[in-house]
Design a protein around this motif. Structure first.
Motif, PDB file in Angstrom:
ATOM      1  N   LEU A  86     -47.760 -65.293  67.675  1.00  0.00           N
ATOM      2  CA  LEU A  86     -47.014 -64.208  68.551  1.00  0.00           C
ATOM      3  C   LEU A  86     -45.482 -63.732  68.236  1.00  0.00           C
ATOM      4  O   LEU A  86     -45.513 -62.400  68.123  1.00  0.00           O
ATOM      5  N   TYR A  87     -44.380 -64.788  68.574  1.00  0.00           N
ATOM      6  CA  TYR A  87     -43.505 -63.569  68.255  1.00  0.00           C
ATOM      7  C   TYR A  87     -42.940 -63.575  66.725  1.00  0.00           C
ATOM      8  O   TYR A  87     -42.303 -62.920  66.785  1.00  0.00           O
ATOM      9  N   GLU A  88     -43.194 -64.334  65.850  1.00  0.00           N
ATOM     10  CA  GLU A  88     -43.338 -64.351  64.187  1.00  0.00           C
ATOM     11  C   GLU A  88     -43.880 -62.529  64.156  1.00  0.00           C
ATOM     12  O   GLU A  88     -43.533 -61.322  63.189  1.00  0.00           O
ATOM     13  N   SER A  89     -45.254 -62.393  64.447  1.00  0.00           N
ATOM     14  CA  SER A  89     -45.894 -60.848  64.946  1.00  0.00           C
ATOM     15  C   SER A  89     -45.188 -59.841  65.244  1.00  0.00           C
ATOM     16  O   SER A  89     -45.299 -58.837  64.784  1.00  0.00           O
ATOM     17  N   LEU A  90     -44.096 -60.048  66.416  1.00  0.00           N
ATOM     18  CA  LEU A  90     -43.519 -58.616  66.797  1.00  0.00           C
ATOM     19  C   LEU A  90     -42.087 -59.214  66.716  1.00  0.00           C
ATOM     20  O   LEU A  90     -41.493 -57.813  67.179  1.00  0.00           O
TER      21      LEU A  90
END
Length: 201
Positions: free
Chosen positions: A69-73
């Motif tokens: 999730l953090y990588e996608s954001l």
């Protein structure tokens, strides 16, 4: 505010399904916010003028289940950070929450942070994390509610909604008529309240 505006963005039977799910979540007292560390990192990069170094390291700080999730954001968050311009010309400032009455519904309005620019312009920033971009209904509802209570949230500020996955900043359309938006929101709030009561029965 997030629950109500997400409800507004849905159509047909999806509205009732969403309200039912929201009610079950409330009854179970679930609703953990997985984005808090990302918001802290973004705010730190703005406050300390570090150009994205906190955003760069935040993925390593969260549990493995949240890393994708953090990588996608993160890329969109960096794009947004860059779009703000010279870090020396921006100051991170505190916002306050407000409680809005929308028809029969009480809606908590809670921006993520405020910004003050060197020219005196201020912005109250709410972040949109969802995979889907915010649709016109969600944008109009969220920005209108923030604008309506800006004296409590951050006086003389402009409300903005940042679509973080894409790094895009949205502002209230000049074409939006506040009276028409108020009537529309009151109707949506009445329907939401009715559906909430039905799911409780």
């Amino acid at each position: 505010m997030l629950g109500f505006t997400r409800y507004i963005s849905r159509t047909g039977p999806a509205k009732a399904t969403f309200v039912g799910g929201l009610r079950k979540q409330r009854e179970r007292r679930t609703g953990f916010n997985p984005h808090s560390q990302l918001v802290k990192a973004l705010k730190a990069d703005i406050a300390f003028r570090t150009g994205g170094s906190y955003l760069g390291g935040v993925v390593d700080l969260v549990k493995d289940r949240w890393k994708p999730l953090y990588e996608s954001l993160r890329a969109g968050a960096r794009t947004y950070l860059t779009s703000l311009g010279d870090p020396e010309q921006i100051t991170l400032i505190q916002t306050r929450d407000a409680l809005a009455s929308v028809g029969p519904l009480a809606v908590k309005i809670n921006p993520h942070f405020g910004l003050r620019f060197a020219d005196g312009h201020r912005e109250a920033v709410r972040i949109h994390f969802d995979e889907e971009p915010p649709n016109p209904e969600l944008l109009t509802a969220m920005l209108h509610l923030m604008a309506r209570h800006m004296e409590q949230i951050l006086p003389d500020a402009e409300p903005v909604l940042v679509d973080l996955r894409r790094g895009v900043t949205h502002r209230l359309s000049p074409a939006a008529r506040p009276g028409d938006v108020e009537s529309w929101l009151a109707g949506e709030a009445a329907a939401f309240t009715a559906m909430w009561s039905t799911t409780a029965a």
